[in-house]
Design an enzyme around this catalytic site. Structure first.
Site, PDB file in Angstrom:
ATOM      1  N   ASP A 122       0.800  -1.226   0.000  1.00  0.00           N
ATOM      2  CA  ASP A 122       0.000   0.000   0.000  1.00  0.00           C
ATOM      3  C   ASP A 122       0.833   1.277   0.000  1.00  0.00           C
ATOM      4  O   ASP A 122       0.283   2.382  -0.126  1.00  0.00           O
ATOM      5  CB  ASP A 122      -0.961   0.018   1.197  1.00  0.00           C
ATOM      6  CG  ASP A 122      -2.145  -0.910   0.970  1.00  0.00           C
ATOM      7  OD1 ASP A 122      -2.574  -1.043  -0.192  1.00  0.00           O
ATOM      8  OD2 ASP A 122      -2.641  -1.495   1.951  1.00  0.00           O
ATOM      9  N   ASP A 172      -5.277  -5.327  -6.025  1.00  0.00           N
ATOM     10  CA  ASP A 172      -5.087  -3.917  -5.665  1.00  0.00           C
ATOM     11  C   ASP A 172      -3.644  -3.467  -5.927  1.00  0.00           C
ATOM     12  O   ASP A 172      -3.377  -2.300  -6.216  1.00  0.00           O
ATOM     13  CB  ASP A 172      -5.395  -3.675  -4.177  1.00  0.00           C
ATOM     14  CG  ASP A 172      -6.513  -4.536  -3.618  1.00  0.00           C
ATOM     15  OD1 ASP A 172      -6.711  -5.656  -4.131  1.00  0.00           O
ATOM     16  OD2 ASP A 172      -7.163  -4.118  -2.659  1.00  0.00           O
TER      17      ASP A 172
HETATM   18  N1  GLY Z   1      -7.031  -1.853  -1.280  1.00  0.00           N
HETATM   19  C1  GLY Z   1      -8.049  -2.222  -0.371  1.00  0.00           C
HETATM   20  C2  GLY Z   1      -9.412  -2.120  -0.918  1.00  0.00           C
HETATM   21  O1  GLY Z   1      -9.631  -1.939  -2.098  1.00  0.00           O
HETATM   22  O2  GLY Z   1     -10.319  -2.231  -0.121  1.00  0.00           O
END
Ligand code: GLY
Length: 361
Positions: free
Chosen positions: A78, A140
């Protein structure tokens, strides 16, 4: 959104407004808080449109509050969301060389999660032990290749480009089903790098199409085409978008999972619609007129729908949008206003506006 005053604690950023609440719930800026870059990102987008110097000051202060993250070892993938939505947008607006240094340092840190045997980034190091997943890569993570490409292009190591390209290629080859729906999580073996299985984390089932996961894929592969100019990624982005468009409900806003068992009573996910609209506007610019128009028109329909009184928060609360779903299986942020929905809504509107202005000039 209200303009924050100077008495605010800049280490606290808006996260969500739950269904029965009226004010933003704030959360602490930290490496573990993946949403912390979206609020400074919103302020930078606001500034890019309004050129209001007061907004710029706030954008700088909130961006600075993430600085310490660039000096820590990687917690997870992230880092891209955190530092590129804040510092990345800040650099585009200011060309502040200190921002560039932060971005390149962060990209180098993110690269430490790359496993050359597998060819992808380890998205969630913490799940290796807790879930027994030797190497996991989540969809993601496609979004977080952008900081690697950017750093490689702006004075960072060429290695960052190679890592991003490898990650995208392996993800394309393994993390999709024959219908181009994706597995949220791909599990790989660390000895020989082979794909073991695809599972879900935030979706309804391992084989279901979690709406935001598909949005990350559409956005991610469109961005990878922008950065590599390799047509296979452009074709793939279209395939991944086509299954999403084909399965949308009439108002162009997906249910939180396209296979949720209680459709049409399942909660919607406006955030997925925002991510997809932004991605499709970009995708439309890389294609010949007819194909491009199809994606641009779909994006416009999404934004029109999001801009109705059903989805816009208006006098209900001070977010832009209602009806996003964060983590349904965890019972968290269901049918809520969520900061990243607002971020990608604004991005999509700014992209559409730029497209329309270009056409007029
Ligand atoms: N990256 C976490 C989500 O999309 O909830």
């Amino acid at each position: 959104m209200t303009l924050p005053g100077d008495t605010l604690d800049y280490t606290m950023v808006p996260r969500h407004i739950l269904k029965d609440q009226h004010e933003w719930e704030l959360s602490k800026v930290s490496q573990e808080n993946w949403i912390a870059g979206f609020w400074p990102g919103i302020l930078w987008y606001d500034y890019s449109y309004t050129h209001n110097p007061k907004i710029k000051v706030q954008a700088e202060k909130y961006t600075d509050s993430l600085h310490f993250i660039s000096q820590l070892p990687a917690y997870d993938h992230d880092l891209g969301f955190l530092m590129f939505c804040s510092y990345g947008n800040g650099y585009k607006m200011t060309h502040n060389p200190a921002y560039k240094d932060v971005i390149i340092r962060t990209a180098d840190t993110l690269a430490t999660l790359f496993n050359p045997k597998v060819g992808t980034i380890l998205s969630w190091p913490r799940e290796v032990a807790s879930k027994g997943w030797p190497h996991n890569t989540i969809m993601d993570n496609m979004m977080n290749l952008e900081i690697l490409f950017w750093a490689a292009k702006h004075g960072g190591s060429k290695h960052l480009y190679d890592i991003a390209l490898s990650h995208a290629t392996k993800t394309m080859e393994h993390q999709f089903r024959p219908d181009y729906g994706n597995y949220h999580v791909a599990i790989y073996d660390t000895i020989d790098g082979h794909f073991i299985k695809g599972v879900t984390h935030q979706g309804y089932a391992d084989n279901s199409m979690w709406a935001r996961g598909q949005s990350w894929a559409i956005y991610g592969f469109t961005m990878v085409y922008r950065e590599t100019k390799d047509k296979k990624f452009l074709n793939f982005a279209q395939k991944v978008a086509d299954v999403y468009l084909k399965r949308l409900p009439k108002d162009y806003i997906p249910y939180w999972d396209f296979d949720a068992p209680d459709i049409p009573n399942a909660p919607k996910d406006a955030s997925a619609a925002c991510v997809t609209a932004s991605a499709l506007i970009e995708l439309s610019t890389y294609l010949p007129t007819r194909a491009g128009t199809k994606y641009r028109k779909a994006a416009e329909k999404m934004l029109e729908s999001l801009s109705t009184s059903h989805y816009q928060s208006r006098n209900i609360n001070n977010a832009f949008l209602l009806h996003s779903t964060g983590h349904f299986p965890n019972h968290s942020e269901i049918d809520a206003s969520i900061i990243y929905a607002d971020y990608y809504y604004l991005e999509a509107l700014i992209r559409l506006n730029a497209l329309q202005e270009n056409k007029r000039s």
